[in-house]
Design a protein around this motif. Sequence first.
Motif, short mmCIF file in Angstrom:
data_model
loop_
_atom_site.label_atom_id
_atom_site.label_comp_id
_atom_site.label_asym_id
_atom_site.label_seq_id
_atom_site.Cartn_x
_atom_site.Cartn_y
_atom_site.Cartn_z
N ALA A 70 0.83 -1.21 0.00
CA ALA A 70 0.00 0.00 0.00
C ALA A 70 0.86 1.26 0.00
N GLU A 71 1.95 1.25 0.78
CA GLU A 71 2.81 2.43 0.85
C GLU A 71 3.51 2.68 -0.48
N LEU A 72 3.98 1.62 -1.13
CA LEU A 72 4.69 1.81 -2.39
C LEU A 72 3.73 2.21 -3.52
N VAL A 73 2.53 1.67 -3.52
CA VAL A 73 1.54 2.10 -4.52
C VAL A 73 1.24 3.58 -4.33
N ARG A 74 1.09 4.01 -3.09
CA ARG A 74 0.83 5.43 -2.83
C ARG A 74 1.99 6.29 -3.29
N GLU A 75 3.22 5.87 -3.02
CA GLU A 75 4.39 6.63 -3.44
C GLU A 75 4.50 6.69 -4.97
N SER A 76 4.03 5.66 -5.66
CA SER A 76 4.18 5.59 -7.11
C SER A 76 3.42 6.70 -7.84
N ALA A 77 2.41 7.26 -7.19
CA ALA A 77 1.62 8.31 -7.83
C ALA A 77 2.44 9.57 -8.09
N HIS A 78 3.56 9.72 -7.39
CA HIS A 78 4.37 10.94 -7.53
C HIS A 78 5.82 10.61 -7.88
N ALA A 79 6.07 9.41 -8.43
CA ALA A 79 7.43 8.97 -8.71
C ALA A 79 7.65 8.81 -10.21
N SER A 80 8.92 8.86 -10.62
CA SER A 80 9.26 8.53 -12.00
C SER A 80 9.52 7.05 -12.15
N LEU A 81 9.91 6.39 -11.06
CA LEU A 81 10.22 4.96 -11.09
C LEU A 81 10.17 4.42 -9.67
N VAL A 82 9.58 3.24 -9.50
CA VAL A 82 9.64 2.53 -8.22
C VAL A 82 10.51 1.30 -8.40
N VAL A 83 11.43 1.09 -7.48
CA VAL A 83 12.38 -0.02 -7.56
C VAL A 83 12.12 -0.98 -6.40
N VAL A 84 11.92 -2.25 -6.73
CA VAL A 84 11.73 -3.28 -5.71
C VAL A 84 12.60 -4.48 -6.05
N GLY A 85 12.81 -5.33 -5.07
CA GLY A 85 13.63 -6.51 -5.27
C GLY A 85 12.81 -7.77 -5.44
N ARG A 86 13.45 -8.76 -6.03
CA ARG A 86 12.85 -10.10 -6.12
C ARG A 86 13.92 -11.12 -5.70
N ARG A 87 13.63 -11.82 -4.62
CA ARG A 87 14.58 -12.81 -4.14
C ARG A 87 14.59 -14.01 -5.09
N THR A 88 15.77 -14.42 -5.51
CA THR A 88 15.90 -15.52 -6.47
C THR A 88 15.76 -16.84 -5.76
N ARG A 89 15.06 -17.75 -6.42
CA ARG A 89 14.89 -19.11 -5.91
C ARG A 89 15.29 -20.05 -7.04
N ASP A 90 14.60 -21.18 -7.17
CA ASP A 90 14.84 -22.06 -8.31
C ASP A 90 14.03 -21.53 -9.48
N THR A 91 14.61 -20.60 -10.24
CA THR A 91 13.88 -19.90 -11.28
C THR A 91 13.57 -20.75 -12.49
N ARG A 92 14.09 -21.99 -12.54
CA ARG A 92 13.73 -22.86 -13.66
C ARG A 92 12.26 -23.24 -13.61
N LEU A 93 11.70 -23.35 -12.39
CA LEU A 93 10.33 -23.78 -12.24
C LEU A 93 9.44 -22.73 -11.60
N CYS A 94 10.02 -21.86 -10.80
CA CYS A 94 9.20 -20.92 -10.04
C CYS A 94 8.76 -19.74 -10.91
N THR A 95 7.45 -19.49 -10.96
CA THR A 95 6.94 -18.34 -11.70
C THR A 95 6.13 -17.43 -10.78
N GLN A 96 6.33 -17.57 -9.48
CA GLN A 96 5.57 -16.78 -8.53
C GLN A 96 6.39 -15.57 -8.08
N LEU A 97 5.71 -14.44 -7.94
CA LEU A 97 6.34 -13.24 -7.43
C LEU A 97 5.93 -13.06 -5.97
N GLY A 98 6.75 -12.33 -5.20
CA GLY A 98 6.37 -12.01 -3.84
C GLY A 98 5.10 -11.19 -3.80
N SER A 99 4.40 -11.23 -2.70
CA SER A 99 3.10 -10.56 -2.61
C SER A 99 3.21 -9.05 -2.79
#
Length: 302
Positions: free
Chosen positions: A254-283
Amino acid sequence: MVRHVTAGVDETDESLAAAHWAAREALRRGAALRLVHAGEWPASAAPSAAVESGPRDRAEQTLERAVRSVRAAHPGLPVASLLVPDSPVTVLLGEAEGAELLVLGSRGLGRAAGFVMGSVSQRVVARSPGPVVLVRALEACTDEHLPALDGVSPEEIPETPYRDVVLGMDTRHPCDELIAFAFDAARRRGASLRVVHALGAALDKAAEGRSGAGHDTELLSDEEDLMAAMLHPWVEKCPGVTLSETVTAGRPAAELVRESAHASLVVVGRRTRDTRLCTQLGSVTHALLHHARCPVAVVPHA
């Protein structure tokens, strides 16, 4: 090898917006632009003037239209194009290996509605070895900048200051790649970097079995000190970037969505797992990609 930014191209408006965003990013980086269209097309029938153009012909036309549009807007930018008869996910993941950045369009329902993640975009973001930026259909050059003063011509818009770059940070999982990407994005834009750490459920858990607001205040203060210590080395490395830091009790998405209204870019991370099979993103990343009001960069990290 020539440094380049790659954008995936298809028939959609969001794809064209992504191509133009990628072109501007390539210019900021002093890199070339590579436009890629992939698809598994059936073998063409014998050529005939009376036969309607097939899927591959339409793909070639789509790619050429994108190339012409980008070159018209940025005549000095080196632009290469590639049409590949293979699975889009496979091709784009391969392109991400050699690109500084991969840029994709994300189906939009309008400025207020944010993103709707297509299956290709979701699988590529979840498995990409490098940073991926998602761009909505209506994103334009003017959206990256602060509102222009009256009388400013369209040609002068790029000289208007950029909106802030926003970094979503989690002190439990510090990541040099993520912080470096955010500082670099702010530096290239001459923009301020706003770092947001939302405690959300972590604050709720820490408060279990405790009473009084003093514990919350103490935890927030401790997290502020921890975040400042993590960012201090980067402040020294990038002294030209104006930094602001916020630790809040709100929910991260919710906080990042709110910040995005006044940003040029929002940067977030994605922790790597077994990416050969995993297609799920963090919540948090998943929610942000659906509702953000500006482009979102997803940076993979261990």
